[in-house]
Scaffold this motif. Structure first.
Motif, PDB file in Angstrom:
ATOM      1  N   GLY A   1      -1.865  21.100  -9.122  1.00  0.00           N
ATOM      2  CA  GLY A   1      -2.035  22.535  -9.132  1.00  0.00           C
ATOM      3  C   GLY A   1      -3.068  22.939  -9.758  1.00  0.00           C
ATOM      4  O   GLY A   1      -3.834  23.801  -9.204  1.00  0.00           O
ATOM      5  N   VAL A   2      -3.262  22.724 -10.996  1.00  0.00           N
ATOM      6  CA  VAL A   2      -4.338  23.194 -11.976  1.00  0.00           C
ATOM      7  C   VAL A   2      -5.619  22.669 -11.692  1.00  0.00           C
ATOM      8  O   VAL A   2      -6.812  23.275 -11.788  1.00  0.00           O
ATOM      9  N   MET A   3      -5.715  21.438 -11.176  1.00  0.00           N
ATOM     10  CA  MET A   3      -6.831  20.629 -10.469  1.00  0.00           C
ATOM     11  C   MET A   3      -7.466  21.353  -9.417  1.00  0.00           C
ATOM     12  O   MET A   3      -8.497  22.024  -9.391  1.00  0.00           O
ATOM     13  N   VAL A   4      -6.737  21.662  -8.296  1.00  0.00           N
ATOM     14  CA  VAL A   4      -6.930  22.335  -7.117  1.00  0.00           C
ATOM     15  C   VAL A   4      -7.554  23.794  -7.518  1.00  0.00           C
ATOM     16  O   VAL A   4      -8.562  24.058  -7.008  1.00  0.00           O
ATOM     17  N   GLY A   5      -6.571  24.481  -8.224  1.00  0.00           N
ATOM     18  CA  GLY A   5      -7.119  25.667  -8.468  1.00  0.00           C
ATOM     19  C   GLY A   5      -8.377  25.876  -9.378  1.00  0.00           C
ATOM     20  O   GLY A   5      -9.248  26.872  -9.142  1.00  0.00           O
TER      21      GLY A   5
ATOM     22  N   MET B   1       0.830  -1.369  -0.029  1.00  0.00           N
ATOM     23  CA  MET B   1      -0.030   0.005   0.066  1.00  0.00           C
ATOM     24  C   MET B   1       0.769   1.302  -0.010  1.00  0.00           C
ATOM     25  O   MET B   1       0.530   2.132  -0.638  1.00  0.00           O
ATOM     26  N   LYS B   2       1.896   1.270   0.868  1.00  0.00           N
ATOM     27  CA  LYS B   2       2.708   2.314   0.796  1.00  0.00           C
ATOM     28  C   LYS B   2       3.749   2.602  -0.391  1.00  0.00           C
ATOM     29  O   LYS B   2       3.639   3.700  -0.953  1.00  0.00           O
ATOM     30  N   LYS B   3       3.780   1.491  -1.065  1.00  0.00           N
ATOM     31  CA  LYS B   3       4.585   1.618  -2.299  1.00  0.00           C
ATOM     32  C   LYS B   3       3.633   2.033  -3.490  1.00  0.00           C
ATOM     33  O   LYS B   3       3.836   2.878  -4.444  1.00  0.00           O
ATOM     34  N   MET B   4       2.534   1.821  -3.338  1.00  0.00           N
ATOM     35  CA  MET B   4       1.320   1.862  -4.347  1.00  0.00           C
ATOM     36  C   MET B   4       1.010   3.428  -4.201  1.00  0.00           C
ATOM     37  O   MET B   4       0.932   4.338  -4.901  1.00  0.00           O
ATOM     38  N   SER B   5       1.001   4.087  -2.995  1.00  0.00           N
ATOM     39  CA  SER B   5       0.574   5.437  -2.491  1.00  0.00           C
ATOM     40  C   SER B   5       1.638   6.510  -2.947  1.00  0.00           C
ATOM     41  O   SER B   5       1.432   7.707  -3.159  1.00  0.00           O
ATOM     42  N   SER B   6       3.030   6.117  -3.267  1.00  0.00           N
ATOM     43  CA  SER B   6       4.266   6.597  -3.565  1.00  0.00           C
ATOM     44  C   SER B   6       4.339   7.026  -4.937  1.00  0.00           C
ATOM     45  O   SER B   6       4.756   7.380  -5.513  1.00  0.00           O
ATOM     46  N   HIS B   7       3.198   6.155  -5.967  1.00  0.00           N
ATOM     47  CA  HIS B   7       3.242   6.350  -7.218  1.00  0.00           C
ATOM     48  C   HIS B   7       2.824   7.595  -7.805  1.00  0.00           C
ATOM     49  O   HIS B   7       2.107   8.097  -6.894  1.00  0.00           O
ATOM     50  N   PRO B   8       3.327   8.339  -8.897  1.00  0.00           N
ATOM     51  CA  PRO B   8       3.056   9.759  -9.071  1.00  0.00           C
ATOM     52  C   PRO B   8       1.273   9.769  -9.598  1.00  0.00           C
ATOM     53  O   PRO B   8       0.934  10.869  -9.497  1.00  0.00           O
TER      54      PRO B   8
ATOM     55  N   LEU C   1      -4.712  12.936 -20.398  1.00  0.00           N
ATOM     56  CA  LEU C   1      -4.082  14.085 -20.640  1.00  0.00           C
ATOM     57  C   LEU C   1      -3.048  14.571 -19.254  1.00  0.00           C
ATOM     58  O   LEU C   1      -1.859  14.986 -19.504  1.00  0.00           O
ATOM     59  N   ILE C   2      -3.641  14.110 -18.074  1.00  0.00           N
ATOM     60  CA  ILE C   2      -2.639  14.299 -16.877  1.00  0.00           C
ATOM     61  C   ILE C   2      -1.160  13.391 -16.977  1.00  0.00           C
ATOM     62  O   ILE C   2      -0.395  13.839 -16.716  1.00  0.00           O
ATOM     63  N   VAL C   3      -1.549  12.165 -17.594  1.00  0.00           N
ATOM     64  CA  VAL C   3      -0.606  11.274 -17.657  1.00  0.00           C
ATOM     65  C   VAL C   3       0.558  11.797 -18.720  1.00  0.00           C
ATOM     66  O   VAL C   3       1.675  11.915 -18.603  1.00  0.00           O
ATOM     67  N   VAL C   4      -0.028  12.223 -19.710  1.00  0.00           N
ATOM     68  CA  VAL C   4       0.809  13.067 -20.836  1.00  0.00           C
ATOM     69  C   VAL C   4       1.585  14.043 -20.187  1.00  0.00           C
ATOM     70  O   VAL C   4       2.839  14.316 -20.190  1.00  0.00           O
TER      71      VAL C   4
ATOM     72  N   TYR D   1      -4.100  11.079  -8.415  1.00  0.00           N
ATOM     73  CA  TYR D   1      -5.009  11.437  -9.592  1.00  0.00           C
ATOM     74  C   TYR D   1      -5.937  10.325  -9.745  1.00  0.00           C
ATOM     75  O   TYR D   1      -7.041  10.447 -10.197  1.00  0.00           O
ATOM     76  N   VAL D   2      -5.499   9.046  -9.562  1.00  0.00           N
ATOM     77  CA  VAL D   2      -6.482   7.725  -9.740  1.00  0.00           C
ATOM     78  C   VAL D   2      -7.643   7.968  -8.760  1.00  0.00           C
ATOM     79  O   VAL D   2      -8.863   7.757  -8.824  1.00  0.00           O
ATOM     80  N   ILE D   3      -7.207   8.208  -7.387  1.00  0.00           N
ATOM     81  CA  ILE D   3      -8.018   8.626  -6.152  1.00  0.00           C
ATOM     82  C   ILE D   3      -9.140   9.397  -6.679  1.00  0.00           C
ATOM     83  O   ILE D   3     -10.242   9.381  -6.605  1.00  0.00           O
ATOM     84  N   VAL D   4      -8.561  10.734  -6.998  1.00  0.00           N
ATOM     85  CA  VAL D   4      -9.457  11.705  -7.565  1.00  0.00           C
ATOM     86  C   VAL D   4     -10.427  11.486  -8.381  1.00  0.00           C
ATOM     87  O   VAL D   4     -11.548  11.544  -8.496  1.00  0.00           O
ATOM     88  N   SER D   5      -9.748  10.668  -9.609  1.00  0.00           N
ATOM     89  CA  SER D   5     -10.824  10.360 -10.720  1.00  0.00           C
ATOM     90  C   SER D   5     -11.835   9.066 -10.167  1.00  0.00           C
ATOM     91  O   SER D   5     -13.052   9.225 -10.638  1.00  0.00           O
TER      92      SER D   5
END
Length: 361
Positions: free
Chosen positions: A286-290, A20-27, A197-200, A31-35
């Motif tokens: 940053g763009v998502m939060v703003g 779980m810790k390894k997964m949560s450190s992925h960039p 596009l987030i991934v890109v 974004y997956v959680i928000v999606s």
């Protein structure tokens, strides 16, 4: 030797990061959680539970569309050190191109996206070459003039944009000519495109191209001394921002089924720029939060208040005050603010643990 190897294996197992810790450190983890949360919001709305009102899903939908355009603005501003007021006008161009194709031809949605991407590349190259001769305030003035010219052309009576009355009754697109979409399913299409596009964008930021743009933003003379070709990366920055804007326009008209010239004014470009600045970083986070602060609050809540219904431009005043307060205290934007809150919470937990268990020996 065998004992040492066994001991090393045991240590590796003992100190290996937990899954779980390894997964949560992925960039992409955040974004997956928000999606998934955004997906759950739409599922709750479709289910008819009444927990999620229509105006909230529409606000989130439009916010996701503007996040797509905002990621291009974030790259242009924070990575390349350039600014543009033509974002809204290019989103409008994307809406009209997509509407014309959807009304005239029965083609898969991917073909429309690809065609608009090509138009965005051409338009970005043209704007990028113009930007080579000017910078700073002069570049802002040129892009503002370009946005004004484009908005005026949209308002002229013609079949392409519909003139002052705009275009309406745009059919929903078909995915690969197999699945007919509607307003509910388009939500998931927009979410999928935004995530792609987030991934890109993350790959662009971490690529040699992103590092070259960052060097150009810090100092053009130093970047040239390092071998960075300003012509190439200035044009690339505008191409990326323009392509993102046109794709946002395609998504907008695919969901709203209409487009009117008054929407694509410099006010929209200003709000997208404010959202990027409020977020504070070139990263999609940053763009998502703003964007959620600027657009979701406006569409889901402020527009239900009588004062903001009578004075629609007052939302600009609200956003301006918000960005002054946040950036005056946290120049890094809301991302820096959230990071400070996170560190404060960790500090409080650490103090509580110290008070409860005493210092570690």
């Amino acid at each position: 030797m065998r004992k040492l190897n066994n001991d090393y294996t045991e240590l590796q197992k003992a100190y290996a990061p937990r899954p779980m810790k390894k997964m949560s450190s992925h960039p992409l983890f955040g974004y997956v959680i928000v999606s998934l949360i955004l997906m759950a919001v739409q599922i709750l709305f479709i289910s008819g539970s009444g927990l999620i009102p229509l105006n909230v899903t529409q606000a989130i939908m439009q916010t996701m569309i503007y996040i797509v355009a905002g990621m291009g603005v974030g790259l242009l501003l924070f990575m390349a050190g350039l600014m543009s007021f033509a974002t809204g006008a290019f989103i409008g161009l994307g809406t009209y191109l997509a509407a014309y194709i959807l009304k005239s031809y029965m083609v898969p949605y991917i073909v429309i996206l690809f065609f608009v991407l090509l138009v965005g590349v051409v338009a970005g190259v043209l704007v990028g070459f113009v930007s080579l001769r000017v910078k700073g305030m002069h570049l802002l003035i040129i892009t503002l003039a370009l946005a004004t010219v484009m908005s005026t052309m949209y308002a002229l009576p013609n079949d392409f944009t519909g003139g002052p009355s705009g275009i309406s009754k745009v059919p929903f697109p078909e995915l690969a000519m197999l699945f007919k979409t509607n307003r509910d399913t388009m939500y998931f299409v927009v979410l999928a495109v935004m995530f792609l596009l987030i991934v890109v964008t993350l790959n662009i930021i971490n690529s040699p191209m992103g590092r070259a743009m960052l060097a150009m933003s810090s100092s053009e003379s130093l970047a040239q001394a390092m071998g960075v070709k300003l012509l190439k990366y200035r044009v690339l920055a505008f191409v990326i921002a323009t392509v993102y804007s046109l794709l946002a326009g395609v998504l907008y008209v695919s969901y709203m089924q209409s487009s009117i010239y008054a929407t694509w004014s410099s006010s929209l470009a200003m709000n997208i720029l404010i959202a990027a600045c409020l977020g504070g970083t070139a990263s999609p986070a940053g763009v998502m939060v703003g964007s959620f602060v600027v657009f979701t609050i406006d569409y889901a809540f402020l527009k239900n208040i009588t004062f903001f219904q009578q004075y629609p431009q007052a939302s600009l005043f609200f956003n301006g005050i918000l960005i002054i307060i946040i950036i005056a205290k946290y120049p890094g934007g809301l991302i820096r603010f959230l990071g400070a809150v996170k560190n404060k919470v960790r500090s409080l937990f650490a103090k509580g643990r110290l008070y409860r268990y005493g210092p570690e020996e």
